[in-house]
Write an enzyme that holds these catalytic residues in place. Structure first.
Site, PDB file in Angstrom:
ATOM      1  N   GLU A  75     -12.756   4.280   0.846  1.00  0.00           N
ATOM      2  CA  GLU A  75     -11.986   3.101   0.212  1.00  0.00           C
ATOM      3  C   GLU A  75     -11.364   2.254   1.044  1.00  0.00           C
ATOM      4  O   GLU A  75     -10.653   2.435   2.276  1.00  0.00           O
ATOM      5  CB  GLU A  75     -11.109   3.943  -0.556  1.00  0.00           C
ATOM      6  CG  GLU A  75     -10.220   3.273  -1.613  1.00  0.00           C
ATOM      7  CD  GLU A  75      -9.218   4.158  -2.229  1.00  0.00           C
ATOM      8  OE1 GLU A  75      -8.330   4.715  -1.595  1.00  0.00           O
ATOM      9  OE2 GLU A  75      -9.223   3.940  -3.403  1.00  0.00           O
ATOM     10  N   GLU A  98      -4.764  12.558  -8.560  1.00  0.00           N
ATOM     11  CA  GLU A  98      -5.419  11.378  -8.855  1.00  0.00           C
ATOM     12  C   GLU A  98      -5.481  10.671  -7.098  1.00  0.00           C
ATOM     13  O   GLU A  98      -4.689  10.027  -7.078  1.00  0.00           O
ATOM     14  CB  GLU A  98      -4.989  10.458  -9.936  1.00  0.00           C
ATOM     15  CG  GLU A  98      -4.742  11.263 -11.200  1.00  0.00           C
ATOM     16  CD  GLU A  98      -6.360  11.420 -11.844  1.00  0.00           C
ATOM     17  OE1 GLU A  98      -7.084  10.808 -11.477  1.00  0.00           O
ATOM     18  OE2 GLU A  98      -6.408  11.984 -12.694  1.00  0.00           O
ATOM     19  N   CYS A 119      -7.402   1.789  -7.757  1.00  0.00           N
ATOM     20  CA  CYS A 119      -8.273   2.877  -7.750  1.00  0.00           C
ATOM     21  C   CYS A 119      -9.494   2.794  -8.147  1.00  0.00           C
ATOM     22  O   CYS A 119     -10.665   3.308  -7.836  1.00  0.00           O
ATOM     23  CB  CYS A 119      -7.562   4.255  -8.255  1.00  0.00           C
ATOM     24  SG  CYS A 119      -7.128   4.188  -9.796  1.00  0.00           S
ATOM     25  N   LYS A 140       9.558  10.441  -7.909  1.00  0.00           N
ATOM     26  CA  LYS A 140       9.805   9.723  -6.751  1.00  0.00           C
ATOM     27  C   LYS A 140       8.766   8.695  -6.637  1.00  0.00           C
ATOM     28  O   LYS A 140       7.498   8.726  -6.592  1.00  0.00           O
ATOM     29  CB  LYS A 140       9.502  10.818  -5.318  1.00  0.00           C
ATOM     30  CG  LYS A 140       9.894   9.927  -4.320  1.00  0.00           C
ATOM     31  CD  LYS A 140       8.846  10.507  -3.069  1.00  0.00           C
ATOM     32  CE  LYS A 140       7.928   9.545  -2.655  1.00  0.00           C
ATOM     33  NZ  LYS A 140       8.037   8.251  -2.413  1.00  0.00           N
TER      34      LYS A 140
HETATM   35  P1  NAD Z   1       0.051   7.406  -0.767  1.00  0.00           P
HETATM   36  O1  NAD Z   1      -0.530   8.658  -0.578  1.00  0.00           O
HETATM   37  O2  NAD Z   1       0.401   6.654   0.862  1.00  0.00           O
HETATM   38  O3  NAD Z   1       1.457   7.474  -1.610  1.00  0.00           O
HETATM   39  C1  NAD Z   1       1.491   8.071  -2.796  1.00  0.00           C
HETATM   40  C2  NAD Z   1       2.717   8.498  -3.080  1.00  0.00           C
HETATM   41  O4  NAD Z   1       3.149   9.827  -2.333  1.00  0.00           O
HETATM   42  C3  NAD Z   1       4.147   7.914  -2.419  1.00  0.00           C
HETATM   43  O5  NAD Z   1       4.903   7.845  -3.331  1.00  0.00           O
HETATM   44  C4  NAD Z   1       4.339   8.343  -1.220  1.00  0.00           C
HETATM   45  O6  NAD Z   1       5.742   8.032  -0.783  1.00  0.00           O
HETATM   46  C5  NAD Z   1       4.132   9.783  -1.486  1.00  0.00           C
HETATM   47  N1  NAD Z   1       3.954  10.672  -0.296  1.00  0.00           N
HETATM   48  C6  NAD Z   1       3.615  10.355   0.848  1.00  0.00           C
HETATM   49  N2  NAD Z   1       3.493  11.299   1.689  1.00  0.00           N
HETATM   50  C7  NAD Z   1       3.943  12.244   1.075  1.00  0.00           C
HETATM   51  C8  NAD Z   1       4.317  13.813   1.310  1.00  0.00           C
HETATM   52  N3  NAD Z   1       3.993  14.188   2.641  1.00  0.00           N
HETATM   53  N4  NAD Z   1       4.363  14.568   0.201  1.00  0.00           N
HETATM   54  C9  NAD Z   1       4.638  14.291  -1.010  1.00  0.00           C
HETATM   55  N5  NAD Z   1       4.545  12.725  -1.269  1.00  0.00           N
HETATM   56  C10 NAD Z   1       4.097  11.882  -0.137  1.00  0.00           C
HETATM   57  O7  NAD Z   1      -0.548   6.218  -1.581  1.00  0.00           O
HETATM   58  P2  NAD Z   1      -0.391   4.925  -1.988  1.00  0.00           P
HETATM   59  O8  NAD Z   1      -0.838   3.991  -0.714  1.00  0.00           O
HETATM   60  O9  NAD Z   1       0.993   4.759  -2.394  1.00  0.00           O
HETATM   61  O10 NAD Z   1      -1.371   4.266  -2.884  1.00  0.00           O
HETATM   62  C11 NAD Z   1      -2.724   4.053  -2.955  1.00  0.00           C
HETATM   63  C12 NAD Z   1      -3.720   5.260  -2.966  1.00  0.00           C
HETATM   64  O11 NAD Z   1      -3.589   5.718  -4.398  1.00  0.00           O
HETATM   65  C13 NAD Z   1      -5.188   4.547  -2.975  1.00  0.00           C
HETATM   66  O12 NAD Z   1      -6.214   5.699  -2.385  1.00  0.00           O
HETATM   67  C14 NAD Z   1      -5.656   4.642  -4.465  1.00  0.00           C
HETATM   68  O13 NAD Z   1      -6.869   4.854  -4.741  1.00  0.00           O
HETATM   69  C15 NAD Z   1      -5.062   5.821  -5.206  1.00  0.00           C
HETATM   70  N6  NAD Z   1      -4.931   5.797  -6.413  1.00  0.00           N
HETATM   71  C16 NAD Z   1      -5.346   6.558  -7.260  1.00  0.00           C
HETATM   72  C17 NAD Z   1      -5.403   6.288  -8.626  1.00  0.00           C
HETATM   73  C18 NAD Z   1      -6.003   7.392  -9.510  1.00  0.00           C
HETATM   74  O14 NAD Z   1      -5.671   7.499 -10.664  1.00  0.00           O
HETATM   75  N7  NAD Z   1      -7.247   8.115  -9.080  1.00  0.00           N
HETATM   76  C19 NAD Z   1      -4.575   5.441  -9.278  1.00  0.00           C
HETATM   77  C20 NAD Z   1      -3.949   4.557  -8.261  1.00  0.00           C
HETATM   78  C21 NAD Z   1      -3.976   4.756  -7.018  1.00  0.00           C
END
Ligand code: NAD
Length: 495
Positions: A384, A249, A283, A174
């Site tokens: 963040e 992550e 990130c 997804k």
């Molecule tokens: P997000 O948590 O909003 O979404 C991430 C994914 O989770 C999306 O596909 C979203 O649709 C899905 N999701 C949302 N609610 C869910 C639920 N209840 N159950 C299962 N899946 C669900 O994050 P984002 O805004 O897409 O990404 C930004 C964040 O990601 C930042 O905090 C960033 O630091 C982090 N990030 C971390 C890394 C790492 O390797 N540590 C890398 C890239 C991004």
């Protein structure tokens, strides 16, 4: 209306049973990028069934042969790199040079994991008994749920999908709702390269409908998740109740230390690239600069002068330095932090506002912003922000700098600029982040080393490198007794 992009389930491109759709608009221009089928739990069910069925044969497909398919995927990505990079920029805004880098990471990871198909090493050990052979081998777990964010739309899916399938698992994927088109391209390449039906299944839609359904599906034993802390903790909590294997992550609050002996030209370049690349939505973005007081003023002057001349605009224009942020909500959230920082007493040295002059008003642009004279405990130095904002925190010594770097709940990346090898080694020893750079910014990981963070950034797993295989496989210890009799130690050993 543009063509409707569909889910990929069991080797077929199919619409969601919901009959609903959603749109994605270019964050630089507001123009429609594409329309996608909007899935629900019934689609997840179908995808998991297809993946479960495909697992029966895929796990037995020789790993080197799996690798050959991955080589083909990688070669197709190489051929289409420019096209995919341009689409990515339209879809999520990062400037074209960075979008090329994102596709390149997917290429690198796919080649790397293709090679893993000929390694996937286990162990052989001596036995306590004569005529007995001991070994351990890696086994796949079954259907892997892959849930990804929008900021690295091709690289992050590749970090998860490639180790998952090379080790014999099948996948339900997804992508984030802001970046499904890049996900579709990746899956189309896999199909064209000859990946058997059902090995990778793509289901598009929101976290509440599709993400939840994957996490809670009884036939998905492992979930690899990258995203925000709130969502990640929720995924892990629900997954834990079902005794699933979960890799997280999450966010970061990464810091660059600039010591009094640093090469300031180098440090300035490193900070600007790490803080404002991908509009700060990495990130690993450098959202803190921990500067020795004796160089603070000089450093801030240089950063301000450079930030002031950075060009904002549509990332497809090669001369643009900073693209839009991903959405109106993200823009608001970033801008709210400017007010929070000001109220806490931080000084805005440059930027500090939404950019809306001329064509910028069509998209979601935020000025590159530097807070100066920030205290380590302020919210802008702890939370963040995920935008083009960094905070300069003055310190008097290396010890204080290291305390500041470690003094946040996250532990993803850090860096130190110094000419003193002793200080560099002190930093390596005493900074508790998953990634550490010496005389470079906080970004730019290479795919053959472990990637991930400590503390609030994750839950101990790592992506990339050979260690990625640890998450996607189970160990099976195998004892082969060729003595033809029940040996004494087997009776004595109670395990
Ligand atoms: P997000 O948590 O909003 O979404 C991430 C994914 O989770 C999306 O596909 C979203 O649709 C899905 N999701 C949302 N609610 C869910 C639920 N209840 N159950 C299962 N899946 C669900 O994050 P984002 O805004 O897409 O990404 C930004 C964040 O990601 C930042 O905090 C960033 O630091 C982090 N990030 C971390 C890394 C790492 O390797 N540590 C890398 C890239 C991004």
């Amino acid at each position: 209306m543009s063509d409707l992009f569909k889910n990929y389930i069991g080797g077929k491109w199919v619409e969601s049973v919901s009959g609903q759709t959603f749109d994605r608009k270019n964050p630089a221009t507001g123009e429609l990028v594409a329309t996608y089928t909007k899935s629900n739990p019934a689609d997840v069910d179908a995808a998991v069934s297809a993946a479960k069925e495909a697992f029966k044969s895929w796990r037995l497909y020789p790993a080197p042969k799996r690798g050959e398919i991955l080589y083909k995927v990688a070669n197709l990505l190489v051929e289409r790199k420019e096209e995919f990079a341009r689409e990515m920029t339209e879809e999520m805004g990062k400037v074209i040079s960075e979008a090329r880098g994102d596709v390149q990471e997917a290429i690198d990871m796919t080649f790397y994991m293709a090679g893993e198909g000929r390694r996937m090493y286990g162990q052989t050990t001596p036995s306590e008994l004569q005529n007995k052979f001991n070994m351990s081998v890696r086994k796949p777990l079954g259907v892997a749920g892959i849930i990804t964010p929008w900021n690295f739309p091709m690289a992050i899916p590749s970090w998860k999908i490639m180790p998952a399938i090379i080790s014999g698992n099948t996948v339900v994927f997804k992508p984030a709702s802001f970046t499904p088109r890049t996900a579709i391209r990746f899956v189309q390449d896999s199909e064209e390269a000859g990946l058997p039906a059902g090995v990778v299944n793509l289901v598009m839609g929101g976290g509440a409908d599709v993400g939840n359904a994957i996490v809670e599906h009884p036939d998905v034993p492992l979930i690899s998740f990258t995203g925000s802390n709130d969502t990640g903790i929720d995924v892990a909590t629900r997954g834990a109740r079902l005794n699933k294997r979960i890799s997280l992550e999450l966010g970061g609050k990464n810091a660059v230390i600039v010591m009094d002996d640093a090469n300031l030209d180098l440090a300035t370049d490193g900070i600007l690239w790490s803080a404002f690349g991908t509009s700060g939505q990495r990130c690993t973005a450098a959202s803190r600069v921990v500067a020795h007081t004796s160089v603070q003023k000089e450093l801030v002057d240089r950063l301000v002068a450079r930030a002031d001349t950075m060009r904002m605009g549509d990332g497809l224009d090669e001369s643009v330095d900073i693209g839009p942020v991903v959405s109106a909500n993200q823009l608001k959230s970033i801008n709210d932090y400017i007010a929070i920082g000001r109220n806490e007493g931080a000084r805005v040295a440059v930027g500090g506002g939404i950019a809306s002059d001329g064509n910028l008003g069509r998209g979601h642009f935020h000025q590159p912003t530097i807070f100066d004279d920030v205290k380590a405990g302020m919210r802008v130095a702890q939370e963040e922000i995920f935008g083009p904002v960094t905070s300069v925190i003055p310190v008097e010594s290396l010890d204080e700098a290291i305390d500041v770097v470690n003094g946040v709940k996250y532990g993803l990346s850090a860096s130190i600029f110094t000419a003193d090898v002793n200080r560099a080694f002190r930093a390596m020893q005493d900074i508790f982040t998953g990634i550490l750079y010496v005389n470079a910014g906080t970004t730019g990981a290479e795919i053959h080393l472990p990637f991930g963070g400590t503390k609030g950034t994750g839950n101990g797993h790592r992506e990339a490198g050979t260690v990625a295989m640890d998450f996607f496989t189970e160990w099976q210890s195998i004892y082969v007794d060729y003595s033809g009799k029940l040996q004494r130690a087997q009776i004595d050993n109670q395990e």
